[in-house]
Write a protein that holds these residues in place. Structure first.
Motif, PDB file in Angstrom:
ATOM      1  N   GLY A  79      -0.642 -13.893  -4.291  1.00  0.00           N
ATOM      2  CA  GLY A  79      -1.634 -12.966  -3.736  1.00  0.00           C
ATOM      3  C   GLY A  79      -1.370 -12.653  -2.275  1.00  0.00           C
ATOM      4  N   LEU A  80      -0.977 -13.671  -1.509  1.00  0.00           N
ATOM      5  CA  LEU A  80      -0.664 -13.451  -0.094  1.00  0.00           C
ATOM      6  C   LEU A  80       0.624 -12.646   0.075  1.00  0.00           C
ATOM      7  N   LEU A  81       1.612 -12.934  -0.787  1.00  0.00           N
ATOM      8  CA  LEU A  81       2.895 -12.228  -0.690  1.00  0.00           C
ATOM      9  C   LEU A  81       2.782 -10.749  -1.038  1.00  0.00           C
ATOM     10  N   MET A  82       1.731 -10.410  -1.762  1.00  0.00           N
ATOM     11  CA  MET A  82       1.565  -9.003  -2.144  1.00  0.00           C
ATOM     12  C   MET A  82       1.409  -8.095  -0.931  1.00  0.00           C
ATOM     13  N   PHE A  83       0.958  -8.651   0.183  1.00  0.00           N
ATOM     14  CA  PHE A  83       0.844  -7.847   1.402  1.00  0.00           C
ATOM     15  C   PHE A  83       2.214  -7.365   1.872  1.00  0.00           C
ATOM     16  N   ILE A  87       3.822  -3.424   2.210  1.00  0.00           N
ATOM     17  CA  ILE A  87       4.645  -2.869   3.296  1.00  0.00           C
ATOM     18  C   ILE A  87       5.813  -2.067   2.719  1.00  0.00           C
ATOM     19  N   LEU A  88       6.342  -2.533   1.590  1.00  0.00           N
ATOM     20  CA  LEU A  88       7.522  -1.898   0.992  1.00  0.00           C
ATOM     21  C   LEU A  88       7.201  -0.651   0.168  1.00  0.00           C
ATOM     22  N   TRP A  93      11.155  -1.264   5.485  1.00  0.00           N
ATOM     23  CA  TRP A  93      10.871  -2.645   5.865  1.00  0.00           C
ATOM     24  C   TRP A  93      10.999  -2.752   7.374  1.00  0.00           C
ATOM     25  N   PHE A  94       9.905  -3.188   8.022  1.00  0.00           N
ATOM     26  CA  PHE A  94       9.874  -3.205   9.480  1.00  0.00           C
ATOM     27  C   PHE A  94       9.860  -4.621  10.056  1.00  0.00           C
ATOM     28  N   ILE A 177      19.228   0.755   8.071  1.00  0.00           N
ATOM     29  CA  ILE A 177      18.177   0.039   8.791  1.00  0.00           C
ATOM     30  C   ILE A 177      16.814   0.393   8.192  1.00  0.00           C
ATOM     31  N   GLY A 178      16.031  -0.643   7.897  1.00  0.00           N
ATOM     32  CA  GLY A 178      14.727  -0.416   7.268  1.00  0.00           C
ATOM     33  C   GLY A 178      14.750  -0.748   5.788  1.00  0.00           C
ATOM     34  N   GLN A 179      15.846  -1.361   5.331  1.00  0.00           N
ATOM     35  CA  GLN A 179      15.987  -1.709   3.919  1.00  0.00           C
ATOM     36  C   GLN A 179      15.813  -3.217   3.748  1.00  0.00           C
TER      37      GLN A 179
END
Length: 328
Positions: A79-83, A87-88, A93-94, A177-179
């Motif tokens: 559940g926490l990793l879903m955040f 983002i993705l 990916w920042f 960059i951003g992947q």
């Protein structure tokens, strides 16, 4: 500056090296954001209630519930990793290459631990239904604790091993960059597919088919049996409770397989590159949604969970000796 923004780059200032955002309708993007955020919060909250319930109340410290506790811990972290998955959504990916790798490794570990716990639950129910006289000697609280610890340790070591190249050099497979890309060797991928999906699913199905056959025969025997004396009637009640637990955990396992099968079937057939953005998002949402469903199943089937949630929400667990309360 407007022309840079309109190009759909993750990092507009890096024209030649930045990744491009996937083309998706704004409404669809917002819907996925809201849906995943809701599932993430609900998953973490419900599984936290399961963790507190089983950890706090002494009466719930049984081998079966300890396995459910292990499953709740993995689901809570999912559940926490879903955040991070949120983002993705926009394809960018920042958070840097190292966080990307650690997130992916942790995701693999949690999935493997969940699958391993499901196998342990199947073994637990198999022994309880098919060998009831030996259950108390073969399945103990200490044994359940040891098995769950081994499950988590083996999952961590195994996934760290198959992803060692990514851990050594985070971001080595990124093309822009951003992947956030994690690549596993083809042979290692096939081994992983067998160890975390085909093998465990086969074991689970075989064990539960056996449990189902024995449970049906026991249910028929109990219906046709005339109880004589208190001992027979207490055995009868015990059998009924075991059968009910087997049925409930059977529902958990079926839901688990239904949610994970689409994801692994896509991987198995190698059709992941043919999925559009919407289909891929659906498969991922379904994969994560399983972690939210387990506590909901407990709510419907386990009176002790409903009672413990009331005690937690009303803060009665803060009272002295609350861990001794009668929950069952």
């Amino acid at each position: 500056m407007e022309t840079l923004e309109q190009t759909g780059l993750c990092f507009p200032q890096l024209l030649n090296s930045s990744c491009r955002k996937p083309i998706r309708p704004h409404f669809e993007t917002m819907l996925i954001y809201i849906l995943l955020s809701f599932i993430s919060l609900l998953t973490a909250a419900l599984n936290l209630l399961v963790i507190i319930s089983i950890s706090h109340f002494k009466q719930l410290h049984t081998p079966t519930n300890l396995l459910l506790l292990s499953l709740a811990v993995s689901d809570f972290f999912v559940g926490l990793l879903m955040f991070f998955q949120i983002i993705l959504i926009n394809g960018c990916w920042f958070l840097g290459d190292l966080i990307c790798t650690l997130y992916s490794v942790l995701e693999y570990i949690l999935t493997s631990a969940s699958v391993g716990t499901m196998v342990l639950i199947s073994v637990d129910r198999y022994v309880a239904i098919c060998h009831p006289l030996h259950y108390s000697t073969k399945i103990t609280v200490r044994g359940a604790e040891l098995c769950t610890c081994l499950c988590w340790v083996c999952s961590a070591l195994y996934n760290s091993l198959i992803m060692k190249d990514n851990l050594k050099e985070p971001g080595r497979y990124n093309s822009c960059i951003g992947q956030c890309v994690i690549v596993i060797d083809h042979v290692a991928g096939l081994v992983d597919l067998f160890l975390t999906f085909i093998g465990p699913v086969t074991v689970i199905v075989i064990l539960y088919m056996r449990v189902f056959v024995v449970a049906v025969s026991q249910a028929r025997a109990m219906r046709s049996h005339i109880a004589v004396g208190t001992i027979q009637s207490s055995v009868k009640v015990a059998k009924k409770s075991e059968l009910k637990a087997a049925g409930t955990l059977g529902v958990v396992i079926v839901v688990f397989l239904l949610c994970l099968c689409p994801y692994y079937c896509v991987t198995l057939t190698g059709q992941d590159t043919m999925l559009n953005a919407s289909s891929a998002a659906f498969v991922i949402c379904l994969f994560y949604f399983n972690s939210c469903l387990n506590p909901l199943i407990y709510t419907f089937f386990y009176p002790w969970f409903r009672k413990s949630v009331r005690l937690i929400v009303t803060l009665q667990i803060l009272k002295p000796d609350s861990y001794k309360l009668n929950i069952l």
